[in-house]
Design an enzyme around this catalytic site. Structure first.
Site, PDB file in Angstrom:
ATOM      1  N   PRO A  86      -4.786  35.686 -14.368  1.00 55.68           N
ATOM      2  CA  PRO A  86      -6.092  36.487 -13.893  1.00 55.68           C
ATOM      3  C   PRO A  86      -5.690  36.870 -12.724  1.00 55.68           C
ATOM      4  O   PRO A  86      -5.505  35.972 -11.583  1.00 55.68           O
ATOM      5  CB  PRO A  86      -7.345  35.776 -14.317  1.00 55.68           C
ATOM      6  CG  PRO A  86      -6.886  34.625 -15.096  1.00 55.68           C
ATOM      7  CD  PRO A  86      -5.632  34.257 -14.948  1.00 55.68           C
ATOM      8  N   CYS A 122      -9.108  42.011  -7.081  1.00 51.04           N
ATOM      9  CA  CYS A 122      -8.685  42.616  -6.071  1.00 51.04           C
ATOM     10  C   CYS A 122     -10.150  43.279  -5.415  1.00 51.04           C
ATOM     11  O   CYS A 122     -10.923  44.013  -6.003  1.00 51.04           O
ATOM     12  CB  CYS A 122      -8.001  43.715  -6.429  1.00 51.04           C
ATOM     13  SG  CYS A 122      -7.266  44.850  -5.015  1.00 51.04           S
ATOM     14  N   HIS A 129       1.455  41.035  -4.981  1.00 50.43           N
ATOM     15  CA  HIS A 129      -0.103  41.766  -4.836  1.00 50.43           C
ATOM     16  C   HIS A 129      -0.240  42.534  -3.913  1.00 50.43           C
ATOM     17  O   HIS A 129      -0.700  43.816  -3.933  1.00 50.43           O
ATOM     18  CB  HIS A 129      -1.257  40.749  -5.310  1.00 50.43           C
ATOM     19  CG  HIS A 129      -2.446  41.617  -5.253  1.00 50.43           C
ATOM     20  ND1 HIS A 129      -3.237  41.640  -6.579  1.00 50.43           N
ATOM     21  CD2 HIS A 129      -3.259  42.377  -4.462  1.00 50.43           C
ATOM     22  CE1 HIS A 129      -4.240  42.378  -6.316  1.00 50.43           C
ATOM     23  NE2 HIS A 129      -4.563  42.502  -4.961  1.00 50.43           N
ATOM     24  N   GLU A 130       0.096  42.196  -2.652  1.00 54.19           N
ATOM     25  CA  GLU A 130       0.014  42.598  -1.386  1.00 54.19           C
ATOM     26  C   GLU A 130       1.072  43.797  -1.142  1.00 54.19           C
ATOM     27  O   GLU A 130       0.818  44.923  -0.715  1.00 54.19           O
ATOM     28  CB  GLU A 130      -0.064  42.018  -0.126  1.00 54.19           C
ATOM     29  CG  GLU A 130      -1.328  40.882  -0.296  1.00 54.19           C
ATOM     30  CD  GLU A 130      -2.782  41.539  -0.654  1.00 54.19           C
ATOM     31  OE1 GLU A 130      -2.909  42.558  -0.049  1.00 54.19           O
ATOM     32  OE2 GLU A 130      -3.515  40.854  -1.151  1.00 54.19           O
ATOM     33  N   HIS A 176       0.231  46.872  -2.831  1.00 51.30           N
ATOM     34  CA  HIS A 176      -0.643  47.810  -2.207  1.00 51.30           C
ATOM     35  C   HIS A 176       0.096  48.868  -1.240  1.00 51.30           C
ATOM     36  O   HIS A 176      -0.219  49.919  -0.847  1.00 51.30           O
ATOM     37  CB  HIS A 176      -1.796  46.975  -1.353  1.00 51.30           C
ATOM     38  CG  HIS A 176      -2.925  46.492  -2.115  1.00 51.30           C
ATOM     39  ND1 HIS A 176      -3.814  47.085  -2.844  1.00 51.30           N
ATOM     40  CD2 HIS A 176      -3.217  45.296  -2.515  1.00 51.30           C
ATOM     41  CE1 HIS A 176      -4.644  46.597  -3.392  1.00 51.30           C
ATOM     42  NE2 HIS A 176      -4.345  45.383  -3.230  1.00 51.30           N
TER      43      HIS A 176
END
Length: 164
Positions: A78, A81, A123-124, A127
């Site tokens: 999971p 954000c 994840h970053e 972005h």
């Protein structure tokens, strides 16, 4: 630059998150920061820490980062954000990556990571490419994380969507 990094770290801490990319605070630069403090680490059960390969991460800065996949095996856990606050979903990510870039002082840095840290880095980096975890999530697992609290209290709860 140092003022921006200080502000990003403050925002990251105020939301209790583990990473933040400059575009999330309205700055169109290729920068991200990460930190997984002992305090936040302790909030997770030993079972979760082990299964997700979590470890404490000291504050790190990456300017103009580049990512190289070093293990193509994917693991699914999971994710949430602050850009999509109040929701989570399972997201497949590569187990190991290498991130390179510049430090806050402008010196070359590299970081070979696996497990939880690799997930945060990916994840970053998403972005910085204009993507959110919702673009690659397992759609059937998308859930509102607030509903458990709402249902347990019979709807008598205030759920903030701003920093702690």
């Amino acid at each position: 630059m140092l003022q921006l990094l200080k502000k990003m770290r403050s925002v990251m801490h105020s939301y209790g998150s583990f990473g933040l990319a400059a575009p999330q605070v309205g700055v169109p630069l290729s920068i991200f920061i990460v930190e997984f403090s002992e305090k936040i680490y302790e909030e997770f059960s030993p079972e979760i820490r082990k299964s997700r390969e979590m470890a404490i991460i000291p504050f790190k800065v990456f300017i103009n980062p580049e990512l190289k996949i070093t293990n193509y095996e994917k693991v699914c856990f999971p994710e949430a954000c602050e850009s999509v606050r109040g929701f989570s979903a399972d997201v497949p990510r590569y187990r190991e990556v290498l991130v390179t870039g510049l430090s806050a002082e402008g010196k070359p840095v590299s970081w070979q990571v696996s497990g939880w840290a690799a997930r945060i880095v990916q994840h970053e980096m998403d972005h910085l490419s204009g993507r959110l975890y919702t673009d690659i999530m397992v759609r059937s697992t998308f859930t509102c994380t607030c509903w458990d609290k709402v249902n347990r209290t019979g709807g008598r709860i205030y759920v903030p969507f701003s920093p702690k």
